[in-house]
Design a protein around this motif. Structure first.
Motif, short mmCIF file in Angstrom:
data_model
loop_
_atom_site.label_atom_id
_atom_site.label_comp_id
_atom_site.label_asym_id
_atom_site.label_seq_id
_atom_site.Cartn_x
_atom_site.Cartn_y
_atom_site.Cartn_z
N ASP A 380 0.82 -1.22 0.00
CA ASP A 380 0.00 0.00 0.00
C ASP A 380 0.85 1.27 0.00
N TRP A 381 2.00 1.20 0.65
CA TRP A 381 2.85 2.40 0.76
C TRP A 381 3.66 2.62 -0.51
N ARG A 382 3.69 1.63 -1.37
CA ARG A 382 4.63 1.64 -2.47
C ARG A 382 3.96 1.80 -3.83
N LEU A 383 2.73 1.29 -3.97
CA LEU A 383 2.08 1.30 -5.28
C LEU A 383 0.85 2.21 -5.26
N SER A 384 0.65 2.94 -6.37
CA SER A 384 -0.54 3.80 -6.51
C SER A 384 -1.75 2.94 -6.85
N ASP A 385 -2.95 3.53 -6.76
CA ASP A 385 -4.17 2.81 -7.12
C ASP A 385 -4.07 2.27 -8.54
N ASP A 386 -3.55 3.11 -9.43
CA ASP A 386 -3.44 2.72 -10.83
C ASP A 386 -2.48 1.54 -11.00
N GLU A 387 -1.37 1.57 -10.27
CA GLU A 387 -0.40 0.48 -10.39
C GLU A 387 -0.96 -0.84 -9.84
N VAL A 388 -1.66 -0.74 -8.70
CA VAL A 388 -2.26 -1.95 -8.13
C VAL A 388 -3.30 -2.51 -9.11
N ALA A 389 -4.08 -1.61 -9.72
CA ALA A 389 -5.09 -2.06 -10.69
C ALA A 389 -4.43 -2.77 -11.86
N LYS A 390 -3.31 -2.24 -12.32
CA LYS A 390 -2.61 -2.85 -13.46
C LYS A 390 -2.08 -4.24 -13.10
N ILE A 391 -1.47 -4.34 -11.92
CA ILE A 391 -0.94 -5.65 -11.51
C ILE A 391 -2.08 -6.65 -11.32
N ALA A 392 -3.15 -6.19 -10.64
CA ALA A 392 -4.27 -7.11 -10.38
C ALA A 392 -4.87 -7.56 -11.71
N SER A 393 -5.04 -6.64 -12.63
CA SER A 393 -5.59 -7.01 -13.94
C SER A 393 -4.68 -8.02 -14.63
N PHE A 394 -3.39 -7.79 -14.50
CA PHE A 394 -2.43 -8.71 -15.14
C PHE A 394 -2.53 -10.13 -14.55
N VAL A 395 -2.51 -10.24 -13.23
CA VAL A 395 -2.50 -11.60 -12.66
C VAL A 395 -3.87 -12.29 -12.87
N ARG A 396 -4.93 -11.48 -12.97
CA ARG A 396 -6.25 -12.08 -13.17
C ARG A 396 -6.46 -12.58 -14.60
N SER A 397 -5.60 -12.13 -15.52
CA SER A 397 -5.82 -12.51 -16.92
C SER A 397 -4.65 -13.28 -17.52
N SER A 398 -3.70 -13.69 -16.68
CA SER A 398 -2.52 -14.36 -17.21
C SER A 398 -2.49 -15.84 -16.84
N TRP A 399 -1.62 -16.58 -17.44
CA TRP A 399 -1.42 -18.02 -17.18
C TRP A 399 -2.73 -18.80 -17.30
N GLY A 400 -3.62 -18.36 -18.14
CA GLY A 400 -4.90 -19.06 -18.28
C GLY A 400 -5.97 -18.59 -17.31
N ASN A 401 -5.63 -17.67 -16.39
CA ASN A 401 -6.66 -17.14 -15.48
C ASN A 401 -7.70 -16.35 -16.26
N ARG A 402 -8.92 -16.36 -15.72
CA ARG A 402 -10.00 -15.69 -16.44
C ARG A 402 -10.79 -14.74 -15.55
N GLY A 403 -10.11 -13.75 -14.98
CA GLY A 403 -10.82 -12.74 -14.18
C GLY A 403 -10.89 -11.44 -14.95
N ASP A 404 -11.92 -10.62 -14.65
CA ASP A 404 -12.06 -9.34 -15.34
C ASP A 404 -10.98 -8.35 -14.90
N ALA A 405 -10.81 -7.30 -15.71
CA ALA A 405 -9.85 -6.25 -15.39
C ALA A 405 -10.30 -5.47 -14.16
N VAL A 406 -9.33 -4.87 -13.49
CA VAL A 406 -9.59 -4.11 -12.26
C VAL A 406 -9.35 -2.63 -12.53
N THR A 407 -10.17 -1.76 -11.95
CA THR A 407 -9.99 -0.33 -12.17
C THR A 407 -9.35 0.33 -10.94
#
Ligand code: HEC
Ligand code: HEC
Ligand code: HEC
Length: 430
Positions: A380-407
């Motif tokens: 929380d101290w290191r990443l902005s909301d936008d950065e967390v959203a980008k990482i979360a979107s990435f892990v939710r849609s990679s390696w065959g995962n099928r989660g929606d993007a995060v804002t």
């Protein structure tokens, strides 16, 4: 009669428990059953004495404080008879006749057998220390302040009657008994209806354990039979390992389930955890029949190891912040570092669990079978909301995962929530 023998015996009677002589074996059985029921998790305040109550249980109507259930006669349940105790635990009626709110899971405990209630009673009267301390009073807003209203709720929703599987000798029946009654697994894993009732209290109902949301976290479906994503991919052994240690090759425990693992399932015998797994495996998966496991798609790993990754992309942020423990193939290094590929929490329809973990970090519970202290740092101290959203979107849609993007908005909302609540300390009891 030899006075030298009679005197110590008399002293023992005077100093001993006032609740009838319970034999140590029954008290020990009661202690085990109290673990199976996870009574301590709700009945101990953060930093409070075991079972002295005062933990706020959240409900849509306001916080409901748990009672002091130590054998203190004034502040606890010391003057409860076995009959009183049984009515409170199984029917939700207090000794003074008032209704308890269903924040106390009596709709599930209704299924506890007579013998098990007696053993629990023996443990609470003889096996724990009385704590002379009043639990805070629950003050809900009208009309919920009127406890008698709960009678109608009970009449409409609460199941009645001891489980037909209470004495089952086979693992399937035993597992069903533990899950439906003491385990009260449905109170978090079964979706709720309009009146906050669980949409099913037993294996006969298709909604039972079909997945829900509590405190903003997704609670996955536990219907582990058939095919589909999530628990159907876990073997019986995987489930047993998770219940005993809080981790396995598919993931690691976070959030509310951690209290369940720490105080309840990790304390159960291997046979009982296996029975629970057998029962969960017998429940046909819910409607979601979407194809089988993601074949760990190699392209994500390739993309990550390619020479050029966009500076500000989810990929880059993942490499810089997460890769050290969860790796380019998303497989982590279980049981220490959980995989993110094919992980129920990561793929959940609601992204709030992943966002929570990235912002706050998480710590694996130390259990008898896996004593350790491994943590994921907070970002929380290191990443902005936008950065967390980008990482979360990435892990939710990679390696065959099928989660929606995060804002970024979704992240901002949870960051605010976390700021408000103090982390709930797990009660430190053995
Ligand atoms: C999910 C949380 C939760 C769990 C688990 C739980 N309780 Fe409770 N219990 C409560 C709450 C909250 C109340 C108070 C409800 C109210 O005031 O209406 C309560 C009340 C009670 C009471 C009534 C005492 C009184 O006089 O007020 C008894 C007895 C009790 N619990 C026993 C148990 C036992 C035994 C277990 C384990 C088998 C258990 N509880 C597990 C939340 C829980
Ligand atoms: C220093 C090692 C480390 C780093 C760096 C790290 N994690 Fe973790 N992660 C862990 C450990 C250990 C756990 C298990 C904690 C637990 O379950 O309580 C975990 C758990 C998780 C979980 C929950 C998995 C589950 O099964 O419930 C998610 C999601 C997650 N990490 C994502 C990330 C993301 C995204 C990043 C980068 C922003 C990251 N992690 C960085 C060690 C790490
Ligand atoms: C207090 C709420 C609560 C109770 C009670 C509860 N759970 Fe959970 N459980 C959760 C949450 C939240 C998660 C998701 C977090 C995670 O996976 O670590 C979860 C996750 C799980 C998982 C992992 C599923 C997956 O696909 O990752 C299993 C297995 C599980 N619970 C079994 C049980 C069993 C069996 C019981 C009853 C003995 C139970 N739970 C009672 C809240 C609860």
């Amino acid at each position: 009669m030899k006075p030298s023998l009679a005197l110590p015996a008399l002293l023992l009677v005077l100093a001993g428990p006032a609740h009838g002589a319970a034999d140590p074996e029954t008290v020990a059985r009661g202690k085990y059953l109290a673990a199976a029921g996870d009574c301590v998790a709700c009945h101990t305040a953060p930093d409070g004495r075991p079972y002295a109550g005062g933990r706020a249980v959240e409900s849509p109507f306001g916080d409901i404080y748990s009672s002091n259930i130590t054998p203190d006669r004034k502040f606890g349940i010391g003057d409860y008879s076995l009959e009183d105790f049984s009515r409170a635990v199984r029917l939700g009626v207090r000794k003074d006749g008032a209704q308890l709110y269903p924040a106390m899971p009596y709709p599930s405990y209704a299924k506890i057998s007579d013998a098990d209630i007696a053993a629990l009673y023996a443990f609470f009267m003889n096996g724990i220390e009385a704590v002379p301390q009043a639990a805070p009073k629950t003050a809900l807003a009208w009309p919920f302040s009127m406890r008698w209203g709960v009678k109608f709720w009970n009449w409409a929703f609460a199941p009645e009657g001891v489980s037909a599987h209470a004495e089952a000798p086979d693992p399937l029946g035993r597992g069903r008994y533990l899950v439906e009654s003491l385990g009260h697994c449905g109170s978090c894993h079964t979706p709720r209806g309009l009146a906050f009732q669980e949409k099913g209290y037993g294996a006969d109902d298709e909604h039972f354990l079909a997945g829900a949301e509590i405190g903003g976290w997704p609670t996955p479906s536990l219907r582990a039979g058939g095919s589909g994503r999530g628990l159907p991919q876990w073997s019986e052994d995987d489930i047993v390992e998770f219940l005993a240690t809080g981790r396995n090759r598919f993931g690691a425990v976070v959030g509310e389930m951690e209290l369940v693992i720490t105080h309840s399932t990790s304390q159960l015998t291997e046979a009982d955890n296996r029975a629970i797994a057998t029962f969960l495996k017998s429940l046909p998966a819910h409607a979601d029949t979407s194809a089988a496991a993601p074949a760990a798609a190699p392209d994500t790993a390739q993309r990550l190891t390619a020479a050029k990754v966009d500076v500000n992309s989810g990929e880059r942020l993942y490499l810089d912040n997460c890769n050290a423990c969860h790796f380019v193939d998303g497989k982590g290094a279980p049981p220490a570092f959980p995989p993110l590929a094919g992980n129920t929490l990561v793929e959940a329809e609601s992204p709030s669990g992943v966002i929570h973990v990235i912002l706050s970090g998480a710590r694996l519970p130390s259990t008898p079978r896996a004593p350790s202290d491994i943590a994921m740092p907070n970002f929380d101290w290191r990443l902005s909301d936008d950065e967390v959203a980008k990482i979360a979107s990435f892990v939710r849609s990679s390696w065959g995962n099928r989660g929606d993007a995060v804002t970024a908005d979704q992240v901002a909302k949870i960051r605010k929530e976390i700021g408000k609540v103090k982390p709930s300390a797990a009660p430190d009891v053995k």
